[in-house]
Structure formats: structure tokens, C-alpha cells
Motif scaffolding. Sequence first.
Motif, PDB file in Angstrom:
ATOM      1  N   MET A 273      44.292  22.917   8.216  1.00  0.00           N
ATOM      2  CA  MET A 273      44.583  23.486   6.903  1.00  0.00           C
ATOM      3  C   MET A 273      46.072  23.353   6.626  1.00  0.00           C
ATOM      4  O   MET A 273      46.894  23.526   7.530  1.00  0.00           O
ATOM      5  CB  MET A 273      44.154  24.964   6.882  1.00  0.00           C
ATOM      6  CG  MET A 273      44.535  25.732   5.641  1.00  0.00           C
ATOM      7  SD  MET A 273      43.766  27.402   5.558  1.00  0.00           S
ATOM      8  CE  MET A 273      44.362  28.170   7.075  1.00  0.00           C
ATOM      9  N   ALA A 274      46.435  23.028   5.390  1.00  0.00           N
ATOM     10  CA  ALA A 274      47.834  23.013   4.954  1.00  0.00           C
ATOM     11  C   ALA A 274      47.953  23.925   3.747  1.00  0.00           C
ATOM     12  O   ALA A 274      46.998  24.080   2.968  1.00  0.00           O
ATOM     13  CB  ALA A 274      48.288  21.593   4.628  1.00  0.00           C
ATOM     14  N   HIS A 275      49.137  24.510   3.553  1.00  0.00           N
ATOM     15  CA  HIS A 275      49.275  25.598   2.594  1.00  0.00           C
ATOM     16  C   HIS A 275      50.634  25.540   1.914  1.00  0.00           C
ATOM     17  O   HIS A 275      51.659  25.280   2.556  1.00  0.00           O
ATOM     18  CB  HIS A 275      49.118  26.931   3.350  1.00  0.00           C
ATOM     19  CG  HIS A 275      49.375  28.151   2.527  1.00  0.00           C
ATOM     20  ND1 HIS A 275      50.546  28.867   2.626  1.00  0.00           N
ATOM     21  CD2 HIS A 275      48.609  28.801   1.602  1.00  0.00           C
ATOM     22  CE1 HIS A 275      50.496  29.908   1.817  1.00  0.00           C
ATOM     23  NE2 HIS A 275      49.334  29.899   1.184  1.00  0.00           N
ATOM     24  N   CYS A 276      50.625  25.770   0.616  1.00  0.00           N
ATOM     25  CA  CYS A 276      51.857  25.923  -0.156  1.00  0.00           C
ATOM     26  C   CYS A 276      51.682  27.097  -1.086  1.00  0.00           C
ATOM     27  O   CYS A 276      50.826  27.081  -1.968  1.00  0.00           O
ATOM     28  CB  CYS A 276      52.153  24.646  -0.959  1.00  0.00           C
ATOM     29  SG  CYS A 276      53.326  24.899  -2.334  1.00  0.00           S
ATOM     30  N   SER A 277      52.467  28.137  -0.869  1.00  0.00           N
ATOM     31  CA  SER A 277      52.446  29.297  -1.747  1.00  0.00           C
ATOM     32  C   SER A 277      53.783  29.352  -2.477  1.00  0.00           C
ATOM     33  O   SER A 277      54.784  29.803  -1.935  1.00  0.00           O
ATOM     34  CB  SER A 277      52.228  30.576  -0.930  1.00  0.00           C
ATOM     35  OG  SER A 277      52.393  31.721  -1.728  1.00  0.00           O
ATOM     36  N   ARG A 278      53.773  28.815  -3.687  1.00  0.00           N
ATOM     37  CA  ARG A 278      54.994  28.740  -4.507  1.00  0.00           C
ATOM     38  C   ARG A 278      56.160  28.168  -3.704  1.00  0.00           C
ATOM     39  O   ARG A 278      57.255  28.719  -3.661  1.00  0.00           O
ATOM     40  CB  ARG A 278      55.353  30.107  -5.069  1.00  0.00           C
ATOM     41  CG  ARG A 278      55.970  30.019  -6.448  1.00  0.00           C
ATOM     42  CD  ARG A 278      56.136  31.384  -7.096  1.00  0.00           C
ATOM     43  NE  ARG A 278      56.057  31.272  -8.537  1.00  0.00           N
ATOM     44  CZ  ARG A 278      56.178  32.311  -9.359  1.00  0.00           C
ATOM     45  NH1 ARG A 278      56.393  33.509  -8.900  1.00  0.00           N
ATOM     46  NH2 ARG A 278      56.068  32.127 -10.661  1.00  0.00           N
ATOM     47  N   CYS A 279      55.886  27.065  -3.035  1.00  0.00           N
ATOM     48  CA  CYS A 279      56.868  26.503  -2.104  1.00  0.00           C
ATOM     49  C   CYS A 279      57.898  25.606  -2.796  1.00  0.00           C
ATOM     50  O   CYS A 279      58.804  25.083  -2.138  1.00  0.00           O
ATOM     51  CB  CYS A 279      56.160  25.720  -1.001  1.00  0.00           C
ATOM     52  SG  CYS A 279      55.187  24.322  -1.595  1.00  0.00           S
ATOM     53  N   LEU A 280      57.771  25.423  -4.095  1.00  0.00           N
ATOM     54  CA  LEU A 280      58.758  24.684  -4.908  1.00  0.00           C
ATOM     55  C   LEU A 280      58.856  23.209  -4.552  1.00  0.00           C
ATOM     56  O   LEU A 280      59.853  22.555  -4.835  1.00  0.00           O
ATOM     57  CB  LEU A 280      60.145  25.345  -4.806  1.00  0.00           C
ATOM     58  CG  LEU A 280      60.218  26.825  -5.188  1.00  0.00           C
ATOM     59  CD1 LEU A 280      61.642  27.337  -5.056  1.00  0.00           C
ATOM     60  CD2 LEU A 280      59.695  27.045  -6.603  1.00  0.00           C
ATOM     61  N   ILE A 281      57.830  22.665  -3.913  1.00  0.00           N
ATOM     62  CA  ILE A 281      57.796  21.227  -3.624  1.00  0.00           C
ATOM     63  C   ILE A 281      57.195  20.511  -4.841  1.00  0.00           C
ATOM     64  O   ILE A 281      56.119  20.891  -5.308  1.00  0.00           O
ATOM     65  CB  ILE A 281      56.962  20.941  -2.361  1.00  0.00           C
ATOM     66  CG1 ILE A 281      57.646  21.538  -1.124  1.00  0.00           C
ATOM     67  CG2 ILE A 281      56.760  19.435  -2.164  1.00  0.00           C
ATOM     68  CD1 ILE A 281      56.793  21.530   0.125  1.00  0.00           C
ATOM     69  N   PRO A 282      57.868  19.499  -5.377  1.00  0.00           N
ATOM     70  CA  PRO A 282      57.357  18.796  -6.564  1.00  0.00           C
ATOM     71  C   PRO A 282      56.224  17.844  -6.197  1.00  0.00           C
ATOM     72  O   PRO A 282      56.410  16.631  -6.089  1.00  0.00           O
ATOM     73  CB  PRO A 282      58.597  18.058  -7.082  1.00  0.00           C
ATOM     74  CG  PRO A 282      59.415  17.790  -5.860  1.00  0.00           C
ATOM     75  CD  PRO A 282      59.194  18.981  -4.952  1.00  0.00           C
ATOM     76  N   TRP A 283      55.032  18.373  -6.035  1.00  0.00           N
ATOM     77  CA  TRP A 283      53.924  17.610  -5.471  1.00  0.00           C
ATOM     78  C   TRP A 283      53.578  16.357  -6.274  1.00  0.00           C
ATOM     79  O   TRP A 283      53.141  15.356  -5.716  1.00  0.00           O
ATOM     80  CB  TRP A 283      52.687  18.506  -5.342  1.00  0.00           C
ATOM     81  CG  TRP A 283      52.860  19.614  -4.355  1.00  0.00           C
ATOM     82  CD1 TRP A 283      52.950  20.947  -4.634  1.00  0.00           C
ATOM     83  CD2 TRP A 283      52.977  19.493  -2.940  1.00  0.00           C
ATOM     84  NE1 TRP A 283      53.113  21.668  -3.466  1.00  0.00           N
ATOM     85  CE2 TRP A 283      53.137  20.794  -2.413  1.00  0.00           C
ATOM     86  CE3 TRP A 283      52.966  18.419  -2.053  1.00  0.00           C
ATOM     87  CZ2 TRP A 283      53.274  21.053  -1.059  1.00  0.00           C
ATOM     88  CZ3 TRP A 283      53.103  18.665  -0.697  1.00  0.00           C
ATOM     89  CH2 TRP A 283      53.259  19.958  -0.208  1.00  0.00           C
ATOM     90  N   GLY A 284      53.772  16.389  -7.562  1.00  0.00           N
ATOM     91  CA  GLY A 284      53.408  15.231  -8.373  1.00  0.00           C
ATOM     92  C   GLY A 284      54.491  14.181  -8.490  1.00  0.00           C
ATOM     93  O   GLY A 284      54.273  13.111  -9.074  1.00  0.00           O
ATOM     94  N   ALA A 285      55.659  14.443  -7.933  1.00  0.00           N
ATOM     95  CA  ALA A 285      56.806  13.537  -8.085  1.00  0.00           C
ATOM     96  C   ALA A 285      56.748  12.380  -7.087  1.00  0.00           C
ATOM     97  O   ALA A 285      55.973  12.392  -6.121  1.00  0.00           O
ATOM     98  CB  ALA A 285      58.102  14.316  -7.907  1.00  0.00           C
ATOM     99  N   ASN A 286      57.595  11.395  -7.331  1.00  0.00           N
ATOM    100  CA  ASN A 286      57.782  10.261  -6.406  1.00  0.00           C
ATOM    101  C   ASN A 286      56.461   9.601  -6.002  1.00  0.00           C
ATOM    102  O   ASN A 286      56.213   9.315  -4.829  1.00  0.00           O
ATOM    103  CB  ASN A 286      58.543  10.711  -5.152  1.00  0.00           C
ATOM    104  CG  ASN A 286      59.946  11.185  -5.467  1.00  0.00           C
ATOM    105  OD1 ASN A 286      60.535  10.785  -6.471  1.00  0.00           O
ATOM    106  ND2 ASN A 286      60.487  12.067  -4.641  1.00  0.00           N
ATOM    107  N   ASP A 287      55.625   9.360  -7.000  1.00  0.00           N
ATOM    108  CA  ASP A 287      54.349   8.664  -6.781  1.00  0.00           C
ATOM    109  C   ASP A 287      53.418   9.394  -5.814  1.00  0.00           C
ATOM    110  O   ASP A 287      52.599   8.768  -5.139  1.00  0.00           O
ATOM    111  CB  ASP A 287      54.592   7.231  -6.281  1.00  0.00           C
ATOM    112  CG  ASP A 287      55.381   6.393  -7.276  1.00  0.00           C
ATOM    113  OD1 ASP A 287      55.072   6.475  -8.474  1.00  0.00           O
ATOM    114  OD2 ASP A 287      56.300   5.673  -6.851  1.00  0.00           O
ATOM    115  N   GLY A 288      53.587  10.716  -5.735  1.00  0.00           N
ATOM    116  CA  GLY A 288      52.690  11.496  -4.879  1.00  0.00           C
ATOM    117  C   GLY A 288      53.017  11.438  -3.402  1.00  0.00           C
ATOM    118  O   GLY A 288      52.176  11.788  -2.562  1.00  0.00           O
ATOM    119  N   ILE A 289      54.252  11.072  -3.059  1.00  0.00           N
ATOM    120  CA  ILE A 289      54.600  10.843  -1.654  1.00  0.00           C
ATOM    121  C   ILE A 289      54.464  12.100  -0.807  1.00  0.00           C
ATOM    122  O   ILE A 289      54.105  12.030   0.384  1.00  0.00           O
ATOM    123  CB  ILE A 289      56.030  10.246  -1.559  1.00  0.00           C
ATOM    124  CG1 ILE A 289      56.250   9.610  -0.191  1.00  0.00           C
ATOM    125  CG2 ILE A 289      57.091  11.291  -1.876  1.00  0.00           C
ATOM    126  CD1 ILE A 289      57.528   8.779  -0.125  1.00  0.00           C
TER     127      ILE A 289
END
Length: 541
Positions: A273-289
Motif C-alpha cells: 500500500m502507498a499513501h499520500c495525505s495532503r502530501c503536496l506532491i504534484p502527482w499530475g506533473a512531469n508526465d506522471g513521473i
Amino acid sequence: MATKIISADSRTRSSISIFIVVGLCCFFYILGAWQRSGFGKGDSIAVEMTKSGADCSILSNLNFETHHGGEPVATDDSESKPKVFKPCRSKYIDYTPCQHQKRAMTFPRENMVYRERHCPAEAEKLHCLIPAPEGYVTPFPWPKSRDYVPYANAPYKSLTVEKAVQNWIQYEGNVFRFPGGGTQFPQGADAYINQLASVIPINNGTVRTALDTGCGVASWGAYLLKRNVIAMSFAPRDNHEAQVQFALERGVPAVIGVLGTIKLPYPSRAFDMAHCSRCLIPWGANDGIYMMEVDRVLRPGGYWVLSGPPINWRNNYKAWQRPKEELQEEQRKIEDIARLLCWEKKYEQGEIAIWQKRVNAGACSGRQDDARATFCKAEETDDTWYKNMEPCISPYPDVNSPDEVSGGELQPFPERLYAVPPRVASGSIPGVSVETYLEDNKLWKKHVNAYKKINKIIDSGRYRNIMDMNAGLGGFAAALESPKLWVMNVVPTIAEKSTLGAVYERGLIGIYHDWCEAFSTYPRTYDLIHAHGVFSLYKDK
């Protein structure tokens, strides 16, 4: 052969125990702690052991033949005076060599490069012992440490103000209290995990290893532990002062880290399992890298949890003070990349969304015709140390049937702890067979039993945060497995065999690291360090 240890006034985690299995004897040493109050518990143990003498005969099952070549050379003791390391200045009490704030600010802000590892040049390295803050005391035992940390051990109040309404941390007298809240779960991690458990099999051992990206003070990981789920939490050293330090003081696994431009130091198919709770990572940026990197480390059949922006943007864009068009586009990109990765969306309610990675590539045949679907080289998926992330999809291992789990199905924990890891069973680790794996387990059970004869409190709860500097197949950690402790299994980047994937398949956690550099942690964060074959491995380095 006489061995001398000279210790200046120094401090690592009240009293740190170090097992060194190398040379002629198993040398058990507890480093004295520098503090105004004098000896800690570990120091008194060391004194008693010195008086009585450590009986190495009880370790007769260990192989202590030297691994160093060459003929013995006579030395003049008068010329071999041990070096004395003095304490560093007090401004270095929380020095993290490869995440030093002043050095970090000289690197580009783009893609979080400045928050990645940047180690000091040779001329900048310190050759002194890091002191503790004034008044440092032994951390509370687990499970009390989950909820309380002595103020003197990490004297930073900024989070108590900045995160006051989110229930992260509160200052009460001479301690910090951790109510178990988070930005996305101000009512407590337990209630939040219960919501996740309505979709994800958290409570039956199916999910054992988890990754928390941008973990804060790691309350999510802290409250998963009572469900027998162990999380590797990471966050950068940034303006949220000491968040990873708080996590480790609480007795929760964590490292300093960031999703920037470099691959995460974990093997492929590591986490359930992986988790992001308001982690401020731009998930959609940089071609989804960044989502592609999560996909790399996520096991087939594993789950990804995203809570917070942009999920449920229609109802929250005003509260988040962001344009709804921007949030809508952000979620569209995330959904699009998830489909490209062949993740199935299982749940979206409130501000929580959950995806599941398919168990094999059979359901993903359509993406072969997608021009955006660039695949990484299979042989490079575990090659991570200072290697740049690339916008490519990690390929699934081949399967023989539509229902087969790619890479091998794991048993629920705790059965998987001693089951043969799929990487071993399939012969994927050169030089490691099922027979050598089983023999390694027997050997480490004997080793740990021998250690317990020397140090009778090794599994009493006195040592919470433990590190194995050269973990191999994780036999040391498996033999110690207990809710009272956890082990950071380090596989050196120069190790002959790349075994960290098998360590994770046992339901343990760990990390790749090169011991020529500083570890990604704060000072005083481990209670016991185990070193087996480390000096032989690095003898020419």
C-alpha cells in the motif's frame, strides 16, 4: 588482539547498543551518553559487562575467521594510539550531513532538487561527535512513545502552532503529546484507517508493508502498527522543523526523503500500500513521473490512497482557496495517468480516493497501443541509488495464467515472514537458492539467541528503533520480530547480492544505502545498530 575504544563526551539516542560481528569476537559495545545526569541504562550494562568480561565462547556457532587477505604484520603499539573524537559544537545537535539546510539552499528549487541528498565534500566533513541537546533523556518506551516525546529531545515548537487545529502535536509541560491527528484526519488516525479498511484488507495480514509519502510526524504509520502493518514514512527536511525527527523519537519508522528527481531508495514491488495525505506532491506533473515511481515500488494488487486536494474539488475549492478549473484539471491528469498505469479505481468518498494496481499485465493489453506508454528496462527497476526517475512504466514480470500474481503471490503476515520469498523461489537473486535461504534463517536464529545471552534485554522493549547495516536476506530482523521493536534493514549499494526485494517479500522494511555517506536520518534516532560484515565489505573503500 587487544581492542581499544576511546569515547569522548558523545551522545546517540540516550545509550546506543552496537553489535559488531566481525574479526575475532562478537564485540558488544554500548556507547556512553553525554548528558548532565550521567550514565544512562545502557552505560550501566556496559560497565557490568566490562567487569564480568564478555564470554565469546557462547558464540561458538559464529564464524570469526578473518576475511582480510595478506600476511599478519607486526605493529608497534606505541605508534598505534587510538584517535580521540571530540564533541562537535552545540549548533550541530541536529546535523544531517546530506540534508544540510544551508547547503540545500544552493541547489535549484525546481522539482524539489534542493530537498534531495546533497552530501558534503571531503573538506566539509565533520570529524567530531554530535552532541545531544541540553537535558536530553531516554525516550519513553513503546507504546507510550507513540503519544509522548520529551520536549528536550526535539525542542521545536513550530508545529504546535502551525498545525494546532489539525491535532498533529501539542506542547504540554515538558513533553510533546501526539493526539494522532493529521491534516486529513483531525479526528484521529484510527477513524481514518477504519475508513480505508472498509476497502483495503488492512486487518487480515494481506497488507503488511506501506509507504507514506510526505508523512508529517508519521501518525498514520504509528497507528497502523497495532494492526500489524509497518509503514516506511518519509518527508523532507524543510520548514516543517523536525517532523521526521519527531516520528523516530516516537518509535515509528521514518527517513528523510522526498519525491524529486531521483528514484526512491526502495526495490520494485516492495509495498502492499502507498499513501499520500495532503502530501503536496504534484502527482499530475512531469508526465506522471511521480505516479510512475509509486507504481514501480507498489506490488501487483497493491493499493494507492490519495486524500486531500484535488479529490472532491467540487465541494472544497473555496476552502482550499484554489480555482476550481485548476483543481479539476489536476484530478483529470491523475485519473488519466492511473488509467495508463492500469490501476483500477476502487473508491472515492469525501476527500479520499483509492486505486488498486492490477495483479498482472493481462488486463492492461490496451496500453501497448498508447503512444504515451513508454516502458522501463526490466533490469533497471531495482537500480535506484542516485539514479534519475524517468517517465516510463515499470513492466510486470511474466505470468503463466490470467489469475497469477505477477512476481509471485505473498502469504498473509506473519506467515510470510518465514515463507520462501518469490524472488528466492524463482531464482531471481543470483547466488541465493531456497536451500541457502532456509539455512540463513537457521543461522540467524542461532546468532540472535547468542546475542540474547550477552544482552538479556535486547527484546525487552528497551530497544525500539533498530538498524541492521548489512541486512542480507533479513534473517536478523526476522529472528527479532516483535511488536516491541522494528528493524531498518539496510542493503548496501555495493553488496554482492541485491536482496532488499526479498526482505520486503518477508513483510519487513528496509532501504538501499552506501555507507560511504551519511544515513538519511537525524542524530540519536536508533537504539541498537547491528553490523555484520560491514567492515569487510568496505575495507577497500
